[in-house]
Each structure stands twice: as C-alpha cells, then as structure tokens.
Motif scaffolding. Structure first.
Motif, PDB file in Angstrom:
ATOM      1  N   LYS A  50      29.620 -22.492 -95.857  1.00  0.00           N
ATOM      2  CA  LYS A  50      30.511 -23.658 -95.908  1.00  0.00           C
ATOM      3  C   LYS A  50      31.687 -23.523 -94.949  1.00  0.00           C
ATOM      4  CE  LYS A  50      28.513 -25.785 -99.453  1.00  0.00           C
ATOM      5  NZ  LYS A  50      28.588 -27.131-100.013  1.00  0.00           N
ATOM      6  N   GLY A  51      31.686 -22.488 -94.100  1.00  0.00           N
ATOM      7  CA  GLY A  51      32.689 -22.407 -93.056  1.00  0.00           C
ATOM      8  C   GLY A  51      33.774 -21.359 -93.217  1.00  0.00           C
ATOM      9  N   VAL A  52      33.710 -20.554 -94.260  1.00  0.00           N
ATOM     10  CA  VAL A  52      34.693 -19.472 -94.418  1.00  0.00           C
ATOM     11  C   VAL A  52      34.286 -18.311 -93.514  1.00  0.00           C
ATOM     12  CG1 VAL A  52      35.732 -17.826 -96.014  1.00  0.00           C
ATOM     13  CG2 VAL A  52      35.203 -20.150 -96.784  1.00  0.00           C
ATOM     14  N   LEU A  53      35.226 -17.743 -92.794  1.00  0.00           N
ATOM     15  CA  LEU A  53      34.922 -16.619 -91.909  1.00  0.00           C
ATOM     16  C   LEU A  53      34.594 -15.372 -92.728  1.00  0.00           C
ATOM     17  CD1 LEU A  53      37.729 -17.009 -89.201  1.00  0.00           C
ATOM     18  CD2 LEU A  53      35.330 -17.738 -89.061  1.00  0.00           C
ATOM     19  N   ALA A  54      33.560 -14.662 -92.304  1.00  0.00           N
ATOM     20  CA  ALA A  54      33.149 -13.453 -93.026  1.00  0.00           C
ATOM     21  C   ALA A  54      34.285 -12.443 -93.103  1.00  0.00           C
ATOM     22  CB  ALA A  54      31.925 -12.827 -92.345  1.00  0.00           C
ATOM     23  N   ALA A  55      35.118 -12.386 -92.065  1.00  0.00           N
ATOM     24  CA  ALA A  55      36.221 -11.430 -92.029  1.00  0.00           C
ATOM     25  C   ALA A  55      37.286 -11.735 -93.073  1.00  0.00           C
ATOM     26  CB  ALA A  55      36.853 -11.428 -90.638  1.00  0.00           C
ATOM     27  N   ASP A  56      37.267 -12.948 -93.603  1.00  0.00           N
ATOM     28  CA  ASP A  56      38.272 -13.342 -94.588  1.00  0.00           C
ATOM     29  C   ASP A  56      37.767 -13.212 -96.027  1.00  0.00           C
ATOM     30  OD1 ASP A  56      40.132 -13.909 -92.633  1.00  0.00           O
ATOM     31  OD2 ASP A  56      39.516 -16.002 -92.435  1.00  0.00           O
ATOM     32  N   VAL A  57      36.594 -12.628 -96.198  1.00  0.00           N
ATOM     33  CA  VAL A  57      36.016 -12.449 -97.533  1.00  0.00           C
ATOM     34  C   VAL A  57      35.888 -10.957 -97.829  1.00  0.00           C
ATOM     35  CG1 VAL A  57      34.025 -12.856 -99.021  1.00  0.00           C
ATOM     36  CG2 VAL A  57      34.733 -14.612 -97.384  1.00  0.00           C
ATOM     37  N   THR A  58      36.400 -10.546 -98.971  1.00  0.00           N
ATOM     38  CA  THR A  58      36.262  -9.166 -99.441  1.00  0.00           C
ATOM     39  C   THR A  58      35.500  -9.186-100.759  1.00  0.00           C
ATOM     40  OG1 THR A  58      38.317  -8.481 -98.379  1.00  0.00           O
ATOM     41  CG2 THR A  58      37.497  -7.080-100.154  1.00  0.00           C
ATOM     42  N   GLN A  79      44.621 -17.258 -97.311  1.00  0.00           N
ATOM     43  CA  GLN A  79      44.089 -16.709 -96.070  1.00  0.00           C
ATOM     44  C   GLN A  79      42.871 -15.825 -96.294  1.00  0.00           C
ATOM     45  OE1 GLN A  79      47.385 -14.767 -93.955  1.00  0.00           O
ATOM     46  NE2 GLN A  79      48.795 -16.070 -95.101  1.00  0.00           N
ATOM     47  N   LYS A  80      42.812 -15.202 -97.464  1.00  0.00           N
ATOM     48  CA  LYS A  80      41.726 -14.283 -97.779  1.00  0.00           C
ATOM     49  C   LYS A  80      41.180 -14.606 -99.167  1.00  0.00           C
ATOM     50  CE  LYS A  80      42.533 -11.707 -94.067  1.00  0.00           C
ATOM     51  NZ  LYS A  80      41.552 -11.508 -92.961  1.00  0.00           N
ATOM     52  N   ILE A  81      39.908 -14.269 -99.375  1.00  0.00           N
ATOM     53  CA  ILE A  81      39.270 -14.500-100.668  1.00  0.00           C
ATOM     54  C   ILE A  81      38.649 -13.195-101.149  1.00  0.00           C
ATOM     55  CG2 ILE A  81      37.570 -15.831-101.958  1.00  0.00           C
ATOM     56  CD1 ILE A  81      37.722 -17.967 -99.753  1.00  0.00           C
ATOM     57  N   LEU A  82      39.052 -12.757-102.338  1.00  0.00           N
ATOM     58  CA  LEU A  82      38.435 -11.600-102.985  1.00  0.00           C
ATOM     59  C   LEU A  82      37.437 -12.128-104.006  1.00  0.00           C
ATOM     60  CD1 LEU A  82      38.154  -8.579-103.708  1.00  0.00           C
ATOM     61  CD2 LEU A  82      40.074  -8.888-105.292  1.00  0.00           C
ATOM     62  N   MET A  83      36.180 -11.811-103.797  1.00  0.00           N
ATOM     63  CA  MET A  83      35.130 -12.246-104.711  1.00  0.00           C
ATOM     64  C   MET A  83      34.729 -11.067-105.586  1.00  0.00           C
ATOM     65  SD  MET A  83      32.973 -14.643-102.114  1.00  0.00           S
ATOM     66  CE  MET A  83      33.626 -16.257-101.637  1.00  0.00           C
ATOM     67  N   THR A  84      34.883 -11.227-106.875  1.00  0.00           N
ATOM     68  CA  THR A  84      34.666 -10.125-107.807  1.00  0.00           C
ATOM     69  C   THR A  84      33.615 -10.504-108.832  1.00  0.00           C
ATOM     70  OG1 THR A  84      35.727  -8.715-109.472  1.00  0.00           O
ATOM     71  CG2 THR A  84      36.660 -10.902-109.171  1.00  0.00           C
ATOM     72  N   GLY A  85      32.641  -9.613-109.014  1.00  0.00           N
ATOM     73  CA  GLY A  85      31.568  -9.932-109.950  1.00  0.00           C
ATOM     74  C   GLY A  85      30.647  -8.755-110.182  1.00  0.00           C
ATOM     75  N   ASP A  86      29.505  -9.058-110.733  1.00  0.00           N
ATOM     76  CA  ASP A  86      28.557  -8.062-111.212  1.00  0.00           C
ATOM     77  C   ASP A  86      27.475  -7.790-110.164  1.00  0.00           C
ATOM     78  OD1 ASP A  86      26.701  -6.526-112.577  1.00  0.00           O
ATOM     79  OD2 ASP A  86      26.705  -7.771-114.379  1.00  0.00           O
ATOM     80  N   ASN A  87      27.391  -6.547-109.750  1.00  0.00           N
ATOM     81  CA  ASN A  87      26.285  -6.077-108.914  1.00  0.00           C
ATOM     82  C   ASN A  87      25.750  -4.789-109.544  1.00  0.00           C
ATOM     83  OD1 ASN A  87      25.960  -4.555-105.637  1.00  0.00           O
ATOM     84  ND2 ASN A  87      24.417  -5.664-106.793  1.00  0.00           N
ATOM     85  N   SER A  88      25.411  -4.895-110.833  1.00  0.00           N
ATOM     86  CA  SER A  88      25.022  -3.714-111.608  1.00  0.00           C
ATOM     87  C   SER A  88      23.612  -3.234-111.314  1.00  0.00           C
ATOM     88  CB  SER A  88      25.155  -4.007-113.110  1.00  0.00           C
ATOM     89  OG  SER A  88      24.436  -5.175-113.454  1.00  0.00           O
TER      90      SER A  88
END
Length: 217
Positions: free
Chosen positions: A114-122, A88-97
């Motif tokens: 690609k159609g994922v709702l912004a509210a479902d992305v952290t 239901q939700k996607i946590l995207m983790t990476g480098d923003n140094s």
C-alpha cells in the motif's frame, strides 16, 4: 436439621456474596481503565497528535498468510497515519511462534503493497500478547512514546498497559466493523473484560518478563 439448614444457607450466602464482590471488582477495574485512558484515545485519524512511531498489534492471519479483516483494518489505520505524516515509522508486533504462522510478516507485506517504505517498518516477532508487545517495545525497541493502533474494544487495555510499562502512549481506535463485527466482536468484547483484569494484575503486581528478550534494536 435446623443446624444443617443454617450451614447450607450460610454457605449459599457466602457464595453469592463473594460472587457479587467479584463482579463489582471486575466491573470497577474495567470502568477505571476505560476512564483513565479516555483522554488518550482517538477515533479520528486527522485529530490524533503526531508521534514518530506507531505500534500495530497483531490480530491473526489466514492459512495462506494474509491478514484477517481485523488485522488488515489495523494496518490500514497505520498506513493512513503514515501517509498523513502523523508517524514516520511503524512497529508491527505480533505472533511468529512457528514457521507457518507469521502475523508481522503479513502486516509488513500488506503495508508495503500500500506504499509504506520497507525501511520505515520494524518487526517484533515475539509480541505474543498485548503485555509482551508493550514490554518489548520499551525494553527491546527503546520506545518512550508511540501511537497504538488496534480496535476500539482493545484500545483502553493497550494504552493502559503501555503507559504503565514506560511508554507515553496514545491510541487510535479502529472501528469495530467489517465481516468480523457480529459474532467475533461479541466474543472479543466479552473476553476483554477478563483480559483487562489480567493486564492490571501484570503491570501492578507480577511484572513478568516476556517470553523472549534480547539486545536493543
């Protein structure tokens, strides 16, 4: 003369013995991590059990801010899970140094297009390593369970690390293919051998704090 020869021979024998022991330990630890996580790793998106959250690990962006093929493949796998209702939700983790390097924003933009709702992305902007991403997923984002998404070569270490940092994790392995397959995959696969040693050391011995911590989100 004989004494010098014996000393040199003893020194060489000790060197090769230590080298052999080091190699055995390295191979053994990598084999152990691979075996212990084998029942928690999937390659078929339709067969992986559903979970509320998927964690996608960063893997580089181009100078124009778009995902590299390796990163795009990871996000594509997350999108498939999302559209199949597996997460239901996607946590995207990476480098923003730095202001000019932002893996997670590139991942977010790609998924939304690609159609994922912004509210479902952290977004986790401080996932500078697999260890830090797993640590912060538990400490900052309060995750207890998740599907991890990354290439197959990296998946055993990711699952092992998150499991030992308090997240009941399973993993979806992205096929190691595309334009990065040949040269890049040989390098990444070789590097993974030593990264796995470091991961075992971190979760069992040192348990370092991540570069950044903060309030729960």
């Amino acid at each position: 003369m004989l004494q010098k020869w014996l000393i040199l021979s003893s020194g060489r024998l000790t060197f090769w013995l230590l080298l052999a022991i080091s190699l055995l330990i390295t191979v053994g630890i990598n084999y152990y991590v691979n075996i212990i996580t084998s029942d928690r790793r999937y390659i078929d998106v339709t067969k992986i059990p559903p979970e509320k959250v998927a964690i996608v690990f960063g893997a580089g962006v181009w100078d124009d801010g778009t995902p590299t093929p390796m990163l795009a493949d990871r996000v594509e796998a997350a999108i498939k899970l999302y559209k199949l209702g597996k997460v239901q939700k996607i946590l995207m983790t990476g480098d923003n140094s730095s202001p000019n390097y932002n893996e997670v924003k590139a991942m977010q933009n790609y998924a939304i297009e690609k159609g994922v709702l912004a509210a479902d992305v952290t977004l986790d902007y401080a996932g500078f390593s697999t260890y830090e991403s797993c640590y912060r997923a538990k400490a900052i984002f309060d995750l207890n369970r998740a599907i991890l998404i990354t290439q197959n070569y990296h998946l055993p270490r990711a699952v092992y690390t998150c499991n030992h940092l308090g997240i009941e994790a399973i993993g979806l392995g992205v096929a190691d293919w595309g334009i990065y397959r040949d040269e890049s995959m040989r390098y990444y696969t070789f590097r993974e051998i030593f990264s796995t040693l470091k991961a075992v050391w971190e979760v069992h011995i040192t348990r370092p704090n991540p570069t950044f911590l903060g309030p729960s989100e």
